[in-house]
Design an enzyme around this catalytic site. Structure first.
Site, mmCIF file in Angstrom:
data_model
loop_
_atom_site.group_PDB
_atom_site.id
_atom_site.type_symbol
_atom_site.label_atom_id
_atom_site.label_comp_id
_atom_site.label_asym_id
_atom_site.label_seq_id
_atom_site.Cartn_x
_atom_site.Cartn_y
_atom_site.Cartn_z
ATOM 1 N N SER A 182 0.799 -1.226 0.000
ATOM 2 C CA SER A 182 0.000 0.000 0.000
ATOM 3 C C SER A 182 0.830 1.273 0.000
ATOM 4 O O SER A 182 0.349 2.314 -0.431
ATOM 5 C CB SER A 182 -0.960 -0.012 1.191
ATOM 6 O OG SER A 182 -0.267 -0.251 2.397
ATOM 7 N N HIS A 210 -5.318 -3.174 -2.927
ATOM 8 C CA HIS A 210 -4.911 -2.231 -3.982
ATOM 9 C C HIS A 210 -4.783 -2.879 -5.355
ATOM 10 O O HIS A 210 -4.652 -2.179 -6.353
ATOM 11 C CB HIS A 210 -3.593 -1.549 -3.598
ATOM 12 C CG HIS A 210 -3.718 -0.740 -2.352
ATOM 13 N ND1 HIS A 210 -4.244 0.532 -2.337
ATOM 14 C CD2 HIS A 210 -3.443 -1.041 -1.065
ATOM 15 C CE1 HIS A 210 -4.266 0.985 -1.109
ATOM 16 N NE2 HIS A 210 -3.791 0.042 -0.301
ATOM 17 N N LYS A 242 -11.741 1.046 -2.308
ATOM 18 C CA LYS A 242 -10.636 1.620 -3.086
ATOM 19 C C LYS A 242 -11.072 1.692 -4.553
ATOM 20 O O LYS A 242 -11.846 2.570 -4.901
ATOM 21 C CB LYS A 242 -9.363 0.853 -2.795
ATOM 22 C CG LYS A 242 -8.895 1.272 -1.389
ATOM 23 C CD LYS A 242 -7.911 0.401 -0.698
ATOM 24 C CE LYS A 242 -7.633 0.994 0.692
ATOM 25 N NZ LYS A 242 -7.129 0.045 1.639
HETATM 26 C C1 LIG Z 1 -7.041 -0.079 3.070
HETATM 27 C C2 LIG Z 1 -6.493 -1.412 3.364
HETATM 28 C C3 LIG Z 1 -7.145 -2.279 4.251
HETATM 29 C C4 LIG Z 1 -8.302 -1.831 5.083
HETATM 30 O O1 LIG Z 1 -9.470 -1.782 4.342
HETATM 31 P P1 LIG Z 1 -10.667 -0.882 4.878
HETATM 32 O O2 LIG Z 1 -11.839 -1.361 4.106
HETATM 33 O O3 LIG Z 1 -10.278 0.531 4.562
HETATM 34 O O4 LIG Z 1 -10.774 -1.122 6.354
HETATM 35 C C5 LIG Z 1 -6.659 -3.562 4.396
HETATM 36 N N1 LIG Z 1 -5.564 -3.965 3.732
HETATM 37 C C6 LIG Z 1 -4.892 -3.153 2.896
HETATM 38 C C7 LIG Z 1 -3.684 -3.664 2.172
HETATM 39 C C8 LIG Z 1 -5.330 -1.847 2.693
HETATM 40 O O5 LIG Z 1 -4.660 -1.031 1.901
#
Ligand SMILES: *Cc1c(COP(=O)(O)O)cnc(C)c1O
Length: 400
Positions: A182, A210, A242
């Site tokens: 990330s 991602h 995302k």
């Molecule tokens: C954003 C993210 C999460 C968390 O997801 P949310 O739905 O925002 O709680 C988990 N793992 C990774 C790799 C992320 O980038």
């Protein structure tokens, strides 16, 4: 002194210590819809730090799908899914996701954080040995801690290091990794990890928050990009907040795995099901992703334009170690936290919102600008950011 005064005093001292190291964090308030052009604290700027990679968070068709369900089904789901909260919209989304990915089944969670905590705790037995990438997301780190298993932090994206860690675990190993990291935008060596898993009988758990919607044919994610089927990777997690521009997350796996999580994943069993309207929004976004490949094409053209322009200007993109990113996440490592925040502020002055990322989100000494591209950016906006970045970095070099 009351307990609350004593507590506040300790907390204030810790906040001040963060401030002294340029590590204090603050929120900015945005108004109106999320998107490439965004109104933040009364000014319009170009947003280069969101994870809304396809520009779907502000797509009116996604909002309309949610509105339709809001009108028909109201706001809250009323209960956990096992009680009375499992709406046909939830099921329709789970089926659409499974069909898109070619997985047997999926299970919808209210967030990626909840999915990782719930799935890891439920699936990984106490006598297992977890082998987890050193740069895994915080939710995986906390999920790993919630299990009672032993834990080895494996060198980042290093298949050979995974191989020896798994070997040492003598048949009890699990491998846990982000698909796309990330803060670095690089990829896990998934085909090597899957091969290690097959050879040594170690299940592979991939968090593709991602990669889903961005990587692989049609945005099917990091497994598809690596030529892997879901049958080869027992646990796959991705989020809906995302690339799909909605909210929530899901686990994809075999029907048996999903049925097991329905029995055992505590963050799912004991948590109110997400709003049905949010499931409808995610399903509408998925339908757009499937029907309109141009969003993904535009995203990849924008990433290429940004990388080309940075190379032309001598802007040093890329994570501190390993390969440069071909993903929408483009790190520009500055190192020092205060200088990173000064660069972010100077860009903001010029109308570009780029988040500065500091420890503990990234290792000490690798503070960075985390630039993210979206399909919704115009070529001229990317050009403008490149020019502003060049100017800000030159000024910092002169001042140093
Ligand atoms: C954003 C993210 C999460 C968390 O997801 P949310 O739905 O925002 O709680 C988990 N793992 C990774 C790799 C992320 O980038």
């Amino acid at each position: 002194m009351t307990a609350s005064v004593v507590l506040d005093e300790r907390l204030r001292a810790e906040i001040q210590a963060l401030e002294a190291r340029a590590l204090r964090r603050q929120r900015r308030v945005i108004a109106g819809s999320h998107g490439a052009r965004i109104n933040v604290e009364g000014r319009q700027c170009i947003n280069f730090c969101a994870n809304d990679y396809l520009g779907l968070a502000a797509d009116p068709r996604v909002a309309e799908a949610a509105q339709r369900v809001l009108r028909d089904s109201g706001t809250g789901s009323g209960a956990a899914a096992l009680v009375s909260g499992y709406n046909h919209e939830h099921r329709a989304l789970e089926e659409a996701l499974a069909d898109f990915l070619g997985a047997e089944a999926t299970l919808l969670f209210s967030s990626g954080w909840a999915a990782n905590l719930g799935a890891l705790r439920a699936l990984v037995p106490p006598d297992a040995h977890l082998c987890a990438d050193a740069l895994n997301h915080a939710s995986l780190i906390d999920g790993v801690r919630l299990t009672k298993a032993a834990y080895t932090r494996v060198a980042h994206a290093d298949a050979a290091a995974f191989e020896s860690a798994v070997g040492e675990a003598a048949g009890a190993a699990w491998m846990v990794t982000d698909g796309v990291f990330s803060m670095d935008g690089d990829h896990a060596p998934l085909s090597s990890l899957a091969a290690i898993g097959a050879r040594q009988g170690a299940p592979l758990y991939v968090d593709d928050a991602h990669g889903f919607g961005v990587c692989g044919p049609g945005g099917r994610g990091s497994l598809a990009a690596a030529g892997l089927s879901h049958a080869e990777v027992p646990v796959y997690v991705a989020t809906l907040g995302k690339a799909l521009g909605a909210s929530g997350a899901f686990v994809a796996g075999s029907r048996t795995l999903i049925d097991y999580l329905v029995q055992k994943a505590r963050t799912w069993v004991f948590s109110t099901a997400p709003p049905p309207a949010m499931a409808a929004a995610a399903r509408a976004a998925l339908a757009i992703l499937r029907a309109e490949p141009e969003h993904l094409q535009r995203l990849h053209a924008n990433i290429a334009q940004f990388r080309r322009g940075a190379a032309e200007r001598g802007i040093p993109l890329g994570p501190p170690e390993g390969e440069a990113s071909d993903h929408a996440i483009q790190p520009l490592v500055i190192g020092d936290a205060a200088r990173t925040m000064a660069a972010s502020a100077a860009l903001f002055e010029r109308g570009y919102w780029v988040a500065g990322i500091r420890p503990p989100t990234v290792p000490e000494g690798t503070s960075r600008l985390r630039i993210t591209l979206s399909a919704a950016h115009q070529p001229a906006e990317i050009q403008g950011l490149l020019d502003a970045l060049h100017e800000v970095l030159m000024q910092q070099a002169v001042a140093a």
